[in-house]
Design a protein around this motif. Sequence first.
Motif, PDB file in Angstrom:
ATOM      1  N   HIS A 195       0.847  -1.201   0.000  1.00 23.53           N
ATOM      2  CA  HIS A 195       0.000   0.000   0.000  1.00 23.53           C
ATOM      3  C   HIS A 195       0.878   1.245   0.000  1.00 23.53           C
ATOM      4  CE1 HIS A 195      -3.072   2.917   1.193  1.00 23.53           C
ATOM      5  NE2 HIS A 195      -3.973   2.006   0.855  1.00 23.53           N
ATOM      6  N   ARG A 196       0.385   2.267  -0.628  1.00 18.91           N
ATOM      7  CA  ARG A 196       1.124   3.532  -0.679  1.00 18.91           C
ATOM      8  C   ARG A 196       1.411   4.085   0.716  1.00 18.91           C
ATOM      9  NH1 ARG A 196       0.367   7.706  -5.304  1.00 18.91           N
ATOM     10  NH2 ARG A 196       0.158   5.666  -6.250  1.00 18.91           N
ATOM     11  N   HIS A 197       0.453   3.920   1.622  1.00 20.57           N
ATOM     12  CA  HIS A 197       0.635   4.388   3.000  1.00 20.57           C
ATOM     13  C   HIS A 197       0.227   3.263   3.947  1.00 20.57           C
ATOM     14  CE1 HIS A 197       1.382   8.371   1.518  1.00 20.57           C
ATOM     15  NE2 HIS A 197       0.221   8.378   0.883  1.00 20.57           N
ATOM     16  N   PRO A 198       1.086   2.265   4.110  1.00 25.59           N
ATOM     17  CA  PRO A 198       0.653   1.078   4.869  1.00 25.59           C
ATOM     18  C   PRO A 198       0.171   1.413   6.272  1.00 25.59           C
ATOM     19  CG  PRO A 198       2.997   0.951   4.238  1.00 25.59           C
ATOM     20  CD  PRO A 198       2.439   2.166   3.603  1.00 25.59           C
TER      21      PRO A 198
ATOM     22  N   ALA B 223      -9.041   1.939   4.379  1.00 23.72           N
ATOM     23  CA  ALA B 223      -9.944   0.848   3.995  1.00 23.72           C
ATOM     24  C   ALA B 223      -9.725   0.448   2.537  1.00 23.72           C
ATOM     25  CB  ALA B 223     -11.387   1.276   4.209  1.00 23.72           C
ATOM     26  N   GLY B 224      -9.391   1.421   1.716  1.00 20.39           N
ATOM     27  CA  GLY B 224      -9.228   1.142   0.288  1.00 20.39           C
ATOM     28  C   GLY B 224      -7.768   0.977  -0.095  1.00 20.39           C
TER      29      GLY B 224
END
Length: 423
Positions: free
Chosen positions: A279-282, A287-288
């Motif tokens: 994810h880009r911002h883990p 949620a998305g």
Amino acid sequence: MSERTGTKATTPTTPAAPADPADPADPADLAGRAERLDAADELAAVRDRFVLDDVVYLDGNSLGALPAGVAPRLRDVVAREWGELRIRSWEESGWWTAPERVGDRIAPLLGAAPGQVVVGDSTSVNVFKAVVAAVRMAVGPRDEVLVDAASFPTDGYVAESAARMTGCRIRPVPAAEMAAAAGKRTAAALVNHVDYRTGRLHDLPGITAAVHAAGGLVVWDLCHSAGALPVGLDEHGVDLAVGCTYKYLNGGPGAPAYLYVRRALQPHFDSPLPGWNSHRHPFAMEAGYRAAEGSARGRVGTPEILSLLALDSALDVWGGVDIEAVRAKSLALTDFFLECVAALVPAGAVEPVTPLAHADRGSQIALRRADADRVMRALIDRGVVGDYRPPDLLRFGFTPLYTRFADALRAARTLGSVLEGSG
Ligand SMILES: *Cc1c(COP(=O)(O)O)cnc(C)c1O
């Protein structure tokens, strides 16, 4: 004092005797040549970076030997980074970014610029990511995934499922015919760079270019090539590649695999396993899903820190090692082994199946023999470790960082004695 040293010390002024007439037991002077080849070997000292013993270890293409630095490094990782720093190590010990950092250490061995290789998961899982992502990136109505017909089985199993999930069918094709087989229905082709049974090296530049010309993407499995020969991923425009790190990269049993995604494709790489690590911002815990940029997009879940850092340490053995020199030694070793086999093994007792042409050879020699299973067990009992691949192959892997020419000779001589009189 050894007899030899003694002789040398007491006869310093004697003019050099003419070379011994050929030893009738060694007319080709294989022993003398092995000694001279080892003495001239620029990689000889790299062997000291490994934990080895008297066994002739020719199975580094299945499980690489242990580099000497791994145990102390793991002790530190466990005792200090985990034991004392605990959760702080994700940041302070660089655990979180280790998949990309270790990937960048492997990249030069693959001919890849930084930022394109990420380490994690098994090769099987990375085959899945790569094949699904390749089909998703293919342009146009394409419904076929070409698979190397002689592939290591896991690649074929995973590709079949990946094809089914993406509305494609797999078509097994011998790697030698892959270039001609690629056509307008081809979404992706999955090829083993070196055949794990025969040791045949496939034409990476030619197959890549042909699949591209047909409009498809190509996924290379480098398990039996990376670390043994130059791969040239960037140079040849390879789209995606995967490989394991416990063979020629000596990362240890179950060490995590790697995934290469060509930089230009990274923004389009749509992972079928979009875990939170990619994810880009883990840590925003959104949620998305929004995919990270760069090689991190190939990550899935929490990295296997202990085995990943064992691999990190194992990669230290490559310091100052030129992969071209590794390739040159690999070919010299396998040439010499074939010559020793021809000289020392009863005629007709084994049939070499690895190509003789250097351009077509990986870093192993496979010999066919109906009772290969029994013969390999006898070799292992005598301190020569290769492996057996059903139904009839003796496999000898040559790992240039620690295999000596004397080892090649001893392996052939032992094989000769095992097969003496057995036809
Ligand atoms: C060794 C090897 C694998 C191993 O896959 P894992 O997922 O690590 O078990 C896959 N493909 C090829 C070509 C191999 O040689």
